[in-house]
Design a protein around this motif. Structure first.
Motif, PDB file in Angstrom:
ATOM      1  N   THR A  96     -32.927  35.834  27.530  1.00  0.00           N
ATOM      2  CA  THR A  96     -31.309  36.009  27.919  1.00  0.00           C
ATOM      3  C   THR A  96     -30.590  35.013  26.992  1.00  0.00           C
ATOM      4  O   THR A  96     -29.322  35.445  27.021  1.00  0.00           O
ATOM      5  N   GLY A  97     -30.981  34.199  26.146  1.00  0.00           N
ATOM      6  CA  GLY A  97     -29.959  33.425  25.294  1.00  0.00           C
ATOM      7  C   GLY A  97     -29.033  32.162  26.145  1.00  0.00           C
ATOM      8  O   GLY A  97     -28.135  31.965  25.558  1.00  0.00           O
ATOM      9  N   LYS A  98     -29.557  32.016  27.465  1.00  0.00           N
ATOM     10  CA  LYS A  98     -28.704  31.184  28.181  1.00  0.00           C
ATOM     11  C   LYS A  98     -28.775  29.723  27.920  1.00  0.00           C
ATOM     12  O   LYS A  98     -30.063  29.226  28.655  1.00  0.00           O
ATOM     13  N   ILE A  99     -28.322  28.965  27.111  1.00  0.00           N
ATOM     14  CA  ILE A  99     -28.561  27.674  26.933  1.00  0.00           C
ATOM     15  C   ILE A  99     -27.155  26.884  27.076  1.00  0.00           C
ATOM     16  O   ILE A  99     -25.971  27.329  26.852  1.00  0.00           O
ATOM     17  N   LYS A 100     -27.300  25.561  27.525  1.00  0.00           N
ATOM     18  CA  LYS A 100     -26.231  24.662  27.479  1.00  0.00           C
ATOM     19  C   LYS A 100     -26.562  23.231  26.888  1.00  0.00           C
ATOM     20  O   LYS A 100     -26.917  22.344  27.823  1.00  0.00           O
ATOM     21  N   PRO A 101     -26.856  23.139  25.671  1.00  0.00           N
ATOM     22  CA  PRO A 101     -27.539  21.829  25.360  1.00  0.00           C
ATOM     23  C   PRO A 101     -26.940  20.582  25.197  1.00  0.00           C
ATOM     24  O   PRO A 101     -25.582  20.647  25.173  1.00  0.00           O
ATOM     25  N   GLY A 102     -27.333  19.463  25.294  1.00  0.00           N
ATOM     26  CA  GLY A 102     -26.782  18.169  25.009  1.00  0.00           C
ATOM     27  C   GLY A 102     -28.125  17.108  24.898  1.00  0.00           C
ATOM     28  O   GLY A 102     -29.064  17.134  25.382  1.00  0.00           O
ATOM     29  N   ILE A 103     -27.577  15.948  24.403  1.00  0.00           N
ATOM     30  CA  ILE A 103     -28.650  14.812  24.463  1.00  0.00           C
ATOM     31  C   ILE A 103     -28.068  13.713  25.294  1.00  0.00           C
ATOM     32  O   ILE A 103     -26.823  13.211  25.232  1.00  0.00           O
ATOM     33  N   VAL A 104     -29.099  13.540  26.454  1.00  0.00           N
ATOM     34  CA  VAL A 104     -28.601  12.619  27.388  1.00  0.00           C
ATOM     35  C   VAL A 104     -29.376  11.377  27.351  1.00  0.00           C
ATOM     36  O   VAL A 104     -30.588  11.352  26.604  1.00  0.00           O
ATOM     37  N   ARG A 105     -29.020  10.272  27.903  1.00  0.00           N
ATOM     38  CA  ARG A 105     -29.565   9.012  27.810  1.00  0.00           C
ATOM     39  C   ARG A 105     -30.088   8.586  29.379  1.00  0.00           C
ATOM     40  O   ARG A 105     -29.415   8.615  30.042  1.00  0.00           O
ATOM     41  N   PHE A 106     -31.541   8.058  29.496  1.00  0.00           N
ATOM     42  CA  PHE A 106     -31.596   7.476  30.798  1.00  0.00           C
ATOM     43  C   PHE A 106     -32.795   6.225  30.526  1.00  0.00           C
ATOM     44  O   PHE A 106     -33.191   6.199  29.383  1.00  0.00           O
ATOM     45  N   GLN A 107     -32.983   5.402  31.419  1.00  0.00           N
ATOM     46  CA  GLN A 107     -33.677   4.305  31.465  1.00  0.00           C
ATOM     47  C   GLN A 107     -34.753   4.326  32.438  1.00  0.00           C
ATOM     48  O   GLN A 107     -34.590   4.149  33.562  1.00  0.00           O
ATOM     49  N   PRO A 108     -36.219   4.546  31.930  1.00  0.00           N
ATOM     50  CA  PRO A 108     -37.126   4.782  33.108  1.00  0.00           C
ATOM     51  C   PRO A 108     -37.743   3.478  33.219  1.00  0.00           C
ATOM     52  O   PRO A 108     -38.661   3.271  33.948  1.00  0.00           O
ATOM     53  N   VAL A 132     -35.976  12.868  21.639  1.00  0.00           N
ATOM     54  CA  VAL A 132     -35.340  12.565  20.296  1.00  0.00           C
ATOM     55  C   VAL A 132     -35.511  11.389  19.839  1.00  0.00           C
ATOM     56  O   VAL A 132     -35.891  11.078  18.647  1.00  0.00           O
ATOM     57  N   ASP A 133     -35.079  10.114  20.722  1.00  0.00           N
ATOM     58  CA  ASP A 133     -35.087   8.923  20.430  1.00  0.00           C
ATOM     59  C   ASP A 133     -35.455   8.000  21.340  1.00  0.00           C
ATOM     60  O   ASP A 133     -35.229   8.410  22.391  1.00  0.00           O
ATOM     61  N   VAL A 134     -36.258   6.978  21.043  1.00  0.00           N
ATOM     62  CA  VAL A 134     -36.514   5.782  22.123  1.00  0.00           C
ATOM     63  C   VAL A 134     -36.165   4.629  21.257  1.00  0.00           C
ATOM     64  O   VAL A 134     -36.666   4.040  20.539  1.00  0.00           O
ATOM     65  N   ASP A 135     -35.308   3.849  22.225  1.00  0.00           N
ATOM     66  CA  ASP A 135     -34.745   2.375  21.725  1.00  0.00           C
ATOM     67  C   ASP A 135     -35.840   1.543  21.906  1.00  0.00           C
ATOM     68  O   ASP A 135     -36.383   1.431  23.223  1.00  0.00           O
ATOM     69  N   ASP A 136     -36.177   0.920  20.682  1.00  0.00           N
ATOM     70  CA  ASP A 136     -37.579  -0.098  20.903  1.00  0.00           C
ATOM     71  C   ASP A 136     -37.238  -1.322  21.721  1.00  0.00           C
ATOM     72  O   ASP A 136     -38.102  -1.771  22.422  1.00  0.00           O
ATOM     73  N   ASP A 137     -35.970  -1.688  21.846  1.00  0.00           N
ATOM     74  CA  ASP A 137     -35.802  -3.057  22.282  1.00  0.00           C
ATOM     75  C   ASP A 137     -35.444  -2.943  23.963  1.00  0.00           C
ATOM     76  O   ASP A 137     -36.114  -3.557  24.710  1.00  0.00           O
ATOM     77  N   THR A 138     -34.520  -1.916  24.255  1.00  0.00           N
ATOM     78  CA  THR A 138     -34.037  -1.724  25.651  1.00  0.00           C
ATOM     79  C   THR A 138     -34.916  -0.752  26.466  1.00  0.00           C
ATOM     80  O   THR A 138     -34.993  -0.914  27.645  1.00  0.00           O
ATOM     81  N   GLY A 139     -35.797   0.275  25.535  1.00  0.00           N
ATOM     82  CA  GLY A 139     -36.700   1.212  26.414  1.00  0.00           C
ATOM     83  C   GLY A 139     -35.884   2.284  26.910  1.00  0.00           C
ATOM     84  O   GLY A 139     -36.486   3.196  27.971  1.00  0.00           O
ATOM     85  N   GLU A 140     -34.542   2.676  26.307  1.00  0.00           N
ATOM     86  CA  GLU A 140     -33.933   3.905  26.670  1.00  0.00           C
ATOM     87  C   GLU A 140     -34.346   4.937  26.108  1.00  0.00           C
ATOM     88  O   GLU A 140     -34.509   4.955  24.840  1.00  0.00           O
ATOM     89  N   PHE A 141     -34.456   6.228  26.744  1.00  0.00           N
ATOM     90  CA  PHE A 141     -34.919   7.272  26.212  1.00  0.00           C
ATOM     91  C   PHE A 141     -33.555   8.244  25.907  1.00  0.00           C
ATOM     92  O   PHE A 141     -32.689   8.329  26.712  1.00  0.00           O
ATOM     93  N   TYR A 142     -33.806   8.881  24.856  1.00  0.00           N
ATOM     94  CA  TYR A 142     -32.634   9.649  24.389  1.00  0.00           C
ATOM     95  C   TYR A 142     -33.521  11.166  24.206  1.00  0.00           C
ATOM     96  O   TYR A 142     -34.015  11.576  23.684  1.00  0.00           O
ATOM     97  N   VAL A 143     -32.776  12.084  25.279  1.00  0.00           N
ATOM     98  CA  VAL A 143     -33.454  13.231  25.439  1.00  0.00           C
ATOM     99  C   VAL A 143     -32.672  14.504  25.249  1.00  0.00           C
ATOM    100  O   VAL A 143     -31.501  14.738  25.672  1.00  0.00           O
ATOM    101  N   HIS A 144     -33.226  15.426  24.516  1.00  0.00           N
ATOM    102  CA  HIS A 144     -32.606  16.846  24.119  1.00  0.00           C
ATOM    103  C   HIS A 144     -32.735  17.589  25.332  1.00  0.00           C
ATOM    104  O   HIS A 144     -33.780  17.920  25.609  1.00  0.00           O
ATOM    105  N   TRP A 145     -31.764  17.976  26.112  1.00  0.00           N
ATOM    106  CA  TRP A 145     -31.987  18.735  27.331  1.00  0.00           C
ATOM    107  C   TRP A 145     -31.351  20.120  27.004  1.00  0.00           C
ATOM    108  O   TRP A 145     -30.234  20.351  26.880  1.00  0.00           O
ATOM    109  N   ILE A 146     -32.178  21.021  27.266  1.00  0.00           N
ATOM    110  CA  ILE A 146     -31.644  22.824  26.938  1.00  0.00           C
ATOM    111  C   ILE A 146     -30.623  23.062  27.938  1.00  0.00           C
ATOM    112  O   ILE A 146     -29.663  24.105  27.712  1.00  0.00           O
ATOM    113  N   TYR A 147     -30.584  22.634  29.121  1.00  0.00           N
ATOM    114  CA  TYR A 147     -29.485  23.050  29.964  1.00  0.00           C
ATOM    115  C   TYR A 147     -29.155  21.932  30.862  1.00  0.00           C
ATOM    116  O   TYR A 147     -29.678  21.438  31.951  1.00  0.00           O
ATOM    117  N   VAL A 148     -28.002  21.522  30.299  1.00  0.00           N
ATOM    118  CA  VAL A 148     -27.595  20.088  30.967  1.00  0.00           C
ATOM    119  C   VAL A 148     -26.791  20.220  32.212  1.00  0.00           C
ATOM    120  O   VAL A 148     -25.763  21.033  32.277  1.00  0.00           O
TER     121      VAL A 148
END
Lengths: 171, 88, 111
Positions: A96-108, A132-148
């Motif tokens: 379908t080609g239905k995407i709405k991407p973005g990079i979000v941050r959360f703290q697990p 995409v990235d993990v902050d080594d000091d704070t442990g925050e995850f940066y995640v590319h989400w294909i449908y935000v």
């Protein structure tokens, strides 16, 4: 003391891999004596660099056997199911080609390296998300989400029960 | 035997997918695109080697696949480090 | 018994192909990594499981060796594939590739 433990665990790991690779080489037993000796030598020497790299910020709690059983259960249960769902999700988006991407941050709130690695790999292989990235000091995850759905999500919204599983297995 | 023929056909299909991925390797507008295409090709080649090992009855091909998987992983990490612009 | 091998092989090749076509279809690096990593890993699991089942079915020294070595290859593939794609995604972002049509980019705001 800690260093010796890391070395011994690495040596055992290498030896197991070697034994799997050389199974059924013996005439009477499963292994020939030459292979057993060669494997021991390789394990003892190879564990020196491996212990330096892998166990830098490791955790002795990983050696508790009930965590391995949990890990195997996790692999063939919830992880495999969401991997299957992820593939049908990709198929749907390819067609379908239905995407709405973005990079979000959360703290697990995970502390050890192994728990973070486990969660990052699980996120990459499950529906619609890619670490995409993990902050080594704070442990925050940066995640590319294909449908935000929510630009400031809670961990459960992005990856469901996986942070709880990572904590159960590795912390 | 029939099952071995099936493995051979599946391996041939995977080689076809390698050529599809090569399209992205040639076309990819940015360097990371090409790196991703290369990573995909590596995974497909490992699967192809394991299938060929079963089809031809040569276990040594599976061993080659293991070594190829580990080496291609290291190569991917080095390419990624190079793209970041940091020291190798 | 052959039917089981064929079923596993069919699933495996189908998802591997989906990965290769996702690589061609999606618009930017990150979405391509999504498609390529998930689908080729899942497809390879099924392809290799077919070989493992075949090895155990064949039995004896040779079949058992084939199955165990294939399992080891699967284990390494499962560890290395997501890690490598994560490294590539991070490198792409640090090299300055923007996600196309992104509604939010928290990593960009951090710098």
């Amino acid at each position: 003391m800690r260093k010796w433990g890391a070395w011994a665990a690495s040596a055992v790991f290498i030896y197991i891999v070697y034994l799997i690779l050389t199974l059924w080489t013996g005439k009477l037993g499963l292994w020939s004596p030459g292979e057993l000796i060669a494997g021991a030598v390789i394990a003892v020497l190879g564990a020196i660099p491996l212990a330096e790299v892998v166990w830098k910020r490791g955790d002795a709690r990983l050696l508790q056997p009930h965590r391995w059983i949990l890990f195997i259960f996790y692999l063939i249960g919830p992880f495999f199911l969401s991997m299957a769902r992820a593939n049908f999700d990709v198929a749907y988006r390819v067609i379908t080609g239905k995407i709405k991407p973005g990079i979000v941050r959360f703290q697990p709130h995970l502390k050890t390296d192994f728990a973070r690695t486990l969660l990052a790999n699980s996120i990459t292989l499950t529906p619609g998300t890619l670490t995409v990235d993990v902050d080594d000091d704070t442990g925050e995850f940066y995640v590319h989400w294909i449908y935000v759905r929510n630009p400031d999500p809670r961990p459960e919204e992005v990856c469901g029960p996986f942070p709880a599983w990572a904590r159960r297995i590795a912390e | 035997m029939i099952a071995e023929l099936g493995f051979l056909v599946a391996a041939a299909v995977l080689v076809g997918y390698v050529f599809v991925s090569m399209g992205r390797l040639a076309a990819g507008p940015t360097t990371p695109d090409r790196a991703v295409a290369l990573d995909t090709i590596n995974t497909l080649v490992v699967a192809t080697m394991v299938l060929l090992g079963a089809a031809l009855g040569q276990v040594v091909l599976v061993d080659v696949a293991i070594v190829y998987a580990l080496l291609s992983f290291i190569a991917t990490l080095y390419i990624a480090r190079h793209l970041e612009g940091g020291p190798l | 018994m052959s039917a089981l091998f064929y079923l596993l092989l069919a699933i495996g090749t189908a998802f591997n192909g989906l990965g290769a076509f996702a690589l061609m279809r999606f618009p930017d690096v990150y979405t391509r990594i999504h498609g390529a990593t998930k689908c080729t890993t899942f497809g390879s699991i099924f392809s290799i499981l077919a070989v493992v089942a075949y090895g155990f079915y064949k039995g004896g020294g040779e079949g058992g060796t084939l199955a165990l070595h294939a399992l080891l290859a699967l284990f390494f593939l499962l560890i290395t594939n997501p890690t490598g794609s994560h490294a590539l995604a991070r490198a792409a972002h640090r090299a300055g590739v923007k996600p196309v049509g992104a509604v939010v980019d928290r990593l960009e705001e951090k710098k």
